[in-house]
Design an enzyme around this catalytic site. Structure first.
Site, PDB file in Angstrom:
ATOM      1  N   PRO A   2       3.093  -0.827 -41.736  1.00  0.00           N
ATOM      2  CA  PRO A   2       1.712  -1.322 -41.713  1.00  0.00           C
ATOM      3  C   PRO A   2       1.201  -1.456 -40.281  1.00  0.00           C
ATOM      4  CG  PRO A   2       3.032  -2.584 -43.265  1.00  0.00           C
ATOM      5  CD  PRO A   2       3.987  -1.715 -42.497  1.00  0.00           C
ATOM      6  N   GLU A   3       0.020  -0.896 -40.033  1.00  0.00           N
ATOM      7  CA  GLU A   3      -0.580  -0.942 -38.704  1.00  0.00           C
ATOM      8  C   GLU A   3      -1.765  -1.909 -38.718  1.00  0.00           C
ATOM      9  OE1 GLU A   3       1.004   0.444 -36.365  1.00  0.00           O
ATOM     10  OE2 GLU A   3       2.269   1.906 -37.388  1.00  0.00           O
ATOM     11  N   LYS A  58      -0.295  -6.302 -34.919  1.00  0.00           N
ATOM     12  CA  LYS A  58       0.267  -6.126 -36.263  1.00  0.00           C
ATOM     13  C   LYS A  58       0.922  -7.407 -36.789  1.00  0.00           C
ATOM     14  CE  LYS A  58       2.461  -2.347 -34.851  1.00  0.00           C
ATOM     15  NZ  LYS A  58       3.269  -1.103 -34.862  1.00  0.00           N
ATOM     16  N   HIS A  95      14.159  -7.873 -53.386  1.00  0.00           N
ATOM     17  CA  HIS A  95      13.799  -7.907 -51.968  1.00  0.00           C
ATOM     18  C   HIS A  95      12.764  -8.977 -51.630  1.00  0.00           C
ATOM     19  CE1 HIS A  95      16.188  -4.333 -51.425  1.00  0.00           C
ATOM     20  NE2 HIS A  95      15.483  -3.682 -52.325  1.00  0.00           N
ATOM     21  N   ARG A 113      13.411  -3.207 -46.416  1.00  0.00           N
ATOM     22  CA  ARG A 113      14.207  -2.713 -45.286  1.00  0.00           C
ATOM     23  C   ARG A 113      14.550  -3.804 -44.271  1.00  0.00           C
ATOM     24  NH1 ARG A 113      11.799   2.942 -43.264  1.00  0.00           N
ATOM     25  NH2 ARG A 113      13.773   2.890 -42.139  1.00  0.00           N
ATOM     26  N   ARG A 158      -0.885   7.626 -16.139  1.00  0.00           N
ATOM     27  CA  ARG A 158       0.080   8.010 -17.181  1.00  0.00           C
ATOM     28  C   ARG A 158      -0.001   9.515 -17.430  1.00  0.00           C
ATOM     29  NH1 ARG A 158       1.434   3.466 -21.548  1.00  0.00           N
ATOM     30  NH2 ARG A 158       1.003   1.600 -20.316  1.00  0.00           N
ATOM     31  N   ARG A 267       7.926  11.034 -33.933  1.00  0.00           N
ATOM     32  CA  ARG A 267       6.962  10.848 -35.018  1.00  0.00           C
ATOM     33  C   ARG A 267       6.223  12.148 -35.292  1.00  0.00           C
ATOM     34  NH1 ARG A 267       5.638   5.487 -35.542  1.00  0.00           N
ATOM     35  NH2 ARG A 267       4.923   6.139 -37.622  1.00  0.00           N
TER      36      ARG A 267
END
Length: 277
Positions: A2-3, A58, A95, A113, A158, A267
């Site tokens: 989840p973002e 988050k 869970h 998890r 960067r 990713r």
């Protein structure tokens, strides 16, 4: 994982039913998550009133108070966690690791998890920012401080690719994998382009694209790619609206070019070879 949009949708779902509630009890079934759930919460939280439900990046922040003593419950959903309101008579599943007993229902945290977080920061709400998990967080991309000028200056030195740079939570919080790909697609910028090779003028396009992507995702209830569900058990649908994400080898919806999938920083990245440069 989840973002920002998913956590903000979760916050908005929790706030109407949780703010103002007095916690009746706490159940800790499996304390060993990413960080162990403090056993003291079982005696600390009962009797506390939830005065606000906030989000930082988050992280969900539940500001609590009892007889003038303040503190914040810090929750991170991890890779697969969710918070749901359930009735008293619904037995816990395998869970379901943590729950707040409220008047008339239970707020239950499930995390298959076990990468989630349930921790406590004593003190007034502002002190939550001092917690080690929050102290190094970057700027909020939906805040007024997040401008093209700020991002251009912050990234000026960067040299890495722009997409992983946008996902650095020490720089900007909550722009996860799907939203970085979608924002760059909307801005017409290749995810392979070096961050310091993006012109100031293109940052003037990128920053609104990031804001719009995140806002559209929140309006769509987030993205339910794997485990994410709302506090009422519903699913997000932003992934259905995606322009490039999970559309490898399909034609671009904007220019007809081919959507390509590559790996960046471990990713999946999706972008159009025709209109992202």
């Amino acid at each position: 994982m989840p973002e920002l949009p998913e956590v903000e949708v979760c916050r908005r779902g929790l706030e109407p039913e949780l703010a103002g509630q007095v916690i009746q009890g706490v159940v800790i079934r499996a304390p060993k998550l990413r960080h162990e759930i403090p056993p003291a919460l079982a005696t600390l939280l009962p009797g506390c009133r939830v005065v606000a439900v906030r989000r930082r990046g988050k992280y969900l922040l539940l500001d609590c108070e009892r007889r003038g003593v303040q503190g914040t419950l810090i929750i991170h959903l991890g890779m697969s966690g969710n918070l749901r309101f359930v009735p008293f008579d619904l037995p816990p599943a395998k869970h379901d690791h943590f729950e707040l007993v409220l008047a008339g229902q239970i707020l239950r945290f499930a995390d298959p998890r076990r990468f989630g977080v349930v921790l406590w920061q004593p003190g007034p709400p502002a002190s939550a920012e001092c917690h080690p998990l929050l102290a190094t967080q970057g700027i909020e991309p939906l805040s007024e401080m997040f401008t093209a000028e700020w991002l251009y200056e912050a990234i000026a030195r960067r040299s890495g690719p722009i997409k992983p740079t946008l996902m650095d939570s020490h720089l900007v919080v909550g722009i996860g994998n799907i939203y970085a790909s979608e924002s760059l697609f909307r801005a017409g910028i290749s995810p392979l382009r070096a961050a310091n090779r993006v012109s100031r003028a293109r940052y003037e396009i990128l920053v609104p694209a990031i804001r719009e992507t995140l806002s559209d995702a929140i309006a769509a209830g987030g993205s339910s790619i794997r485990d994410y569900v709302h506090s009422d058990g519903g699913a997000g649908c932003f992934q259905i609206q995606a322009g490039v994400y999970d559309r490898a080898n399909q034609p671009c919806l904007r220019c007809g070019g081919v959507v390509r999938q590559i790996r960046q920083a471990g990713r999946s990245t999706y972008y159009c070879t025709g209109c992202q440069h």
